[in-house]
Design an enzyme around this catalytic site. Structure first.
Site, PDB file in Angstrom:
ATOM      1  N   TRP A  67       1.199  13.016   2.516  1.00 40.20           N
ATOM      2  CA  TRP A  67       0.910  11.690   3.074  1.00 40.20           C
ATOM      3  C   TRP A  67       1.909  11.323   4.158  1.00 40.20           C
ATOM      4  O   TRP A  67       1.550  10.780   5.194  1.00 40.20           O
ATOM      5  CB  TRP A  67       0.878  10.630   1.974  1.00 40.20           C
ATOM      6  CG  TRP A  67      -0.217  10.885   0.986  1.00 40.20           C
ATOM      7  CD1 TRP A  67      -0.067  11.147  -0.355  1.00 40.20           C
ATOM      8  CD2 TRP A  67      -1.638  10.930   1.232  1.00 40.20           C
ATOM      9  NE1 TRP A  67      -1.291  11.350  -0.933  1.00 40.20           N
ATOM     10  CE2 TRP A  67      -2.275  11.217   0.004  1.00 40.20           C
ATOM     11  CE3 TRP A  67      -2.422  10.751   2.372  1.00 40.20           C
ATOM     12  CZ2 TRP A  67      -3.668  11.329  -0.110  1.00 40.20           C
ATOM     13  CZ3 TRP A  67      -3.808  10.863   2.262  1.00 40.20           C
ATOM     14  CH2 TRP A  67      -4.414  11.150   1.032  1.00 40.20           C
ATOM     15  N   ASP A  89       5.373   3.408   2.712  1.00 43.21           N
ATOM     16  CA  ASP A  89       4.076   3.643   2.087  1.00 43.21           C
ATOM     17  C   ASP A  89       4.363   3.676   0.589  1.00 43.21           C
ATOM     18  O   ASP A  89       4.961   4.624   0.081  1.00 43.21           O
ATOM     19  CB  ASP A  89       3.503   4.977   2.572  1.00 43.21           C
ATOM     20  CG  ASP A  89       2.225   5.385   1.820  1.00 43.21           C
ATOM     21  OD1 ASP A  89       1.799   4.656   0.905  1.00 43.21           O
ATOM     22  OD2 ASP A  89       1.656   6.446   2.157  1.00 43.21           O
ATOM     23  N   LYS A  95      -4.311   2.991  -6.648  1.00 46.01           N
ATOM     24  CA  LYS A  95      -3.433   3.729  -7.544  1.00 46.01           C
ATOM     25  C   LYS A  95      -2.906   2.802  -8.637  1.00 46.01           C
ATOM     26  O   LYS A  95      -3.023   3.081  -9.799  1.00 46.01           O
ATOM     27  CB  LYS A  95      -2.245   4.346  -6.784  1.00 46.01           C
ATOM     28  CG  LYS A  95      -2.609   5.115  -5.509  1.00 46.01           C
ATOM     29  CD  LYS A  95      -3.293   6.430  -5.770  1.00 46.01           C
ATOM     30  CE  LYS A  95      -3.959   7.088  -4.574  1.00 46.01           C
ATOM     31  NZ  LYS A  95      -3.180   7.278  -3.374  1.00 46.01           N
TER      32      LYS A  95
HETATM   33  C1  LIG Z   1      -3.454   7.950  -1.937  1.00 48.19           C
HETATM   34  C2  LIG Z   1      -2.367   7.840  -0.966  1.00 48.19           C
HETATM   35  C3  LIG Z   1      -2.613   7.639   0.408  1.00 48.19           C
HETATM   36  C4  LIG Z   1      -4.011   7.592   0.986  1.00 48.19           C
HETATM   37  O1  LIG Z   1      -4.617   6.423   0.662  1.00 48.19           O
HETATM   38  P1  LIG Z   1      -6.056   6.026   1.228  1.00 48.19           P
HETATM   39  O2  LIG Z   1      -6.184   4.622   0.723  1.00 48.19           O
HETATM   40  O3  LIG Z   1      -7.031   6.981   0.610  1.00 48.19           O
HETATM   41  O4  LIG Z   1      -6.031   6.131   2.687  1.00 48.19           O
HETATM   42  C5  LIG Z   1      -1.521   7.511   1.245  1.00 48.19           C
HETATM   43  N1  LIG Z   1      -0.272   7.557   0.784  1.00 48.19           N
HETATM   44  C6  LIG Z   1      -0.001   7.753  -0.518  1.00 48.19           C
HETATM   45  C7  LIG Z   1       1.424   7.805  -0.973  1.00 48.19           C
HETATM   46  C8  LIG Z   1      -1.042   7.903  -1.432  1.00 48.19           C
HETATM   47  O5  LIG Z   1      -0.772   8.088  -2.726  1.00 48.19           O
END
Ligand SMILES: *Cc1c(COP(=O)(O)O)cnc(C)c1O
Length: 356
Positions: free
Chosen positions: A99, A166, A190
């Protein structure tokens, strides 16, 4: 039978959020309308939107001077929205996984990107700690929890440039000092709610500094001015996320969740250490995620992977197959995962060892 859901995302939600969403689909608070069909400008939805934002503020103790947004496009949209709004000349990134590297790729469209450190060469099995952030960076971007590899940066860094995180997969899993960040974002699917809504916590004073024109939809200030209702939001997803945050608050908030999360993670990591069949992929204990526990079969038992997955499935355990870039197993144990389900997994590991 309800399954023990260890999926990485979309993932387990509280029973409260699931049941209340189901009720709202049939009849939202005796309004005679379904959450599926109400106007996002109605007073019913305005109340939901307001409650979602104030619950997030309260749960994370977000200080004054920060705005809270619920957008669409996922964390992946934020990979471009962050540099679009914040990167004038140069930004620095820590490369700790898939990511993070996707975020880096997008930022490069907007200016110079300095990758201060990377653990890519060891398949991202640790969090780099030794690096220098150029003082003229417009911001420094981190991924607090690496969902795929199972590493986590558990403390709030002190850095001299604006810090952007993030936090898709560990938001609300531990108390966080929001005041150390300029911007925190993530997909909600999540640890906050279902998929379809993306949270952003942004310090207002970092905005408005880039020179480029920004399309309205991709501009944070557009959404701040409209309390996330510039265009039609994902009403159902936000409703469920609000309910799930309500549940978290009733369970004692983030502090209490953190205690439970530590307990769950310890139970599972201790079994991985004890059990001769399994091993952790993360050598340094302090880097091990308390949200996504990644482990593999020990060398002598590599051929037993499929068999263990089947065995676990038989106990109602789903979603523990590891990501293809690591292999093995990944048990995601987000806030809504009860200790009893982790115990079921641990028992399955013990029973599988005993029967070999
Ligand atoms: C799941 C995830 C993403 C991607 O998320 P989307 O909502 O599918 O774009 C980005 N960063 C992390 C750390 C993730 O766990």
């Amino acid at each position: 039978m309800k399954k023990h859901n260890f999926n990485a995302g979309p993932s387990i939600l509280s029973q409260y959020a699931i049941e209340e969403t189901a009720k709202g689909v049939l009849d939202l608070n005796n309004s005679g309308l379904s959450i599926l069909e109400i106007s996002h400008r109605s007073k019913e939805f305005t109340a939901i939107n307001d409650e979602a934002s104030s619950l997030l503020r309260e749960l994370l103790d977000v200080p004054q001077g920060y705005s809270i947004l619920f957008l669409q496009g996922g964390a992946s949209m934020q990979f471009c929205m962050v540099p679009y709004n914040l990167l004038n000349k140069k930004a620095s990134y820590l490369d700790t996984g898939t990511w993070a590297s996707k975020a880096i790729k997008e930022a490069k469209l907007f200016g110079e990107v300095v990758v201060v450190a990377s653990s890519k060469d060891s398949n991202y099995n640790f969090i780099p700690k030794d690096y220098k952030i150029p003082a003229d960076s417009d911001y420094f971007h981190i991924t607090t929890n690496n969902t795929i590899f199972g590493t986590e940066l558990k403390k709030d860094l002190d850095v001299s440039v604006p810090l952007v995180a993030d936090a898709s997969s560990d938001i609300m899993s531990r108390p966080m000092d929001v005041s150390k960040y300029a911007l925190i974002y993530g997909g909600s699917q999540k640890n906050i709610g279902p998929s379809g809504t993306t949270f952003v916590i942004v310090r207002d004073d970092i905005l408005g500094k880039v020179e480029r024109p920004i399309p309205s939809m991709l501009k944070y200030s557009t959404h701040i001015a409209e309390q996330s209702l510039y265009n039609t939001p994902s009403c159902v997803a936000l409703y469920s996320a609000m309910l799930n945050m309500r549940w978290l608050k009733n369970e004692g908030g983030v502090k209490a969740a953190y205690k439970r999360n530590i307990e769950k993670a310890e139970l599972l990591y201790n079994e991985i250490e004890r059990n001769k069949l399994f091993k952790s992929t993360i050598p340094n204990e302090e880097d091990r995620s308390i949200m996504n526990v990644v482990f593999i079969m020990n060398d002598d038992y590599k051929d037993k992977e499929e068999e263990f997955l089947k065995f676990a499935q038989g106990q109602g355990i789903v979603g523990i197959k590891g990501h293809r870039s690591v292999g093995g197993f990944r048990a995601s144990i987000y806030n809504a995962m009860p200790l009893s389900s982790v115990q079921v997994l641990v028992n399955a590991m013990k029973d599988f060892e005993a029967k070999l």
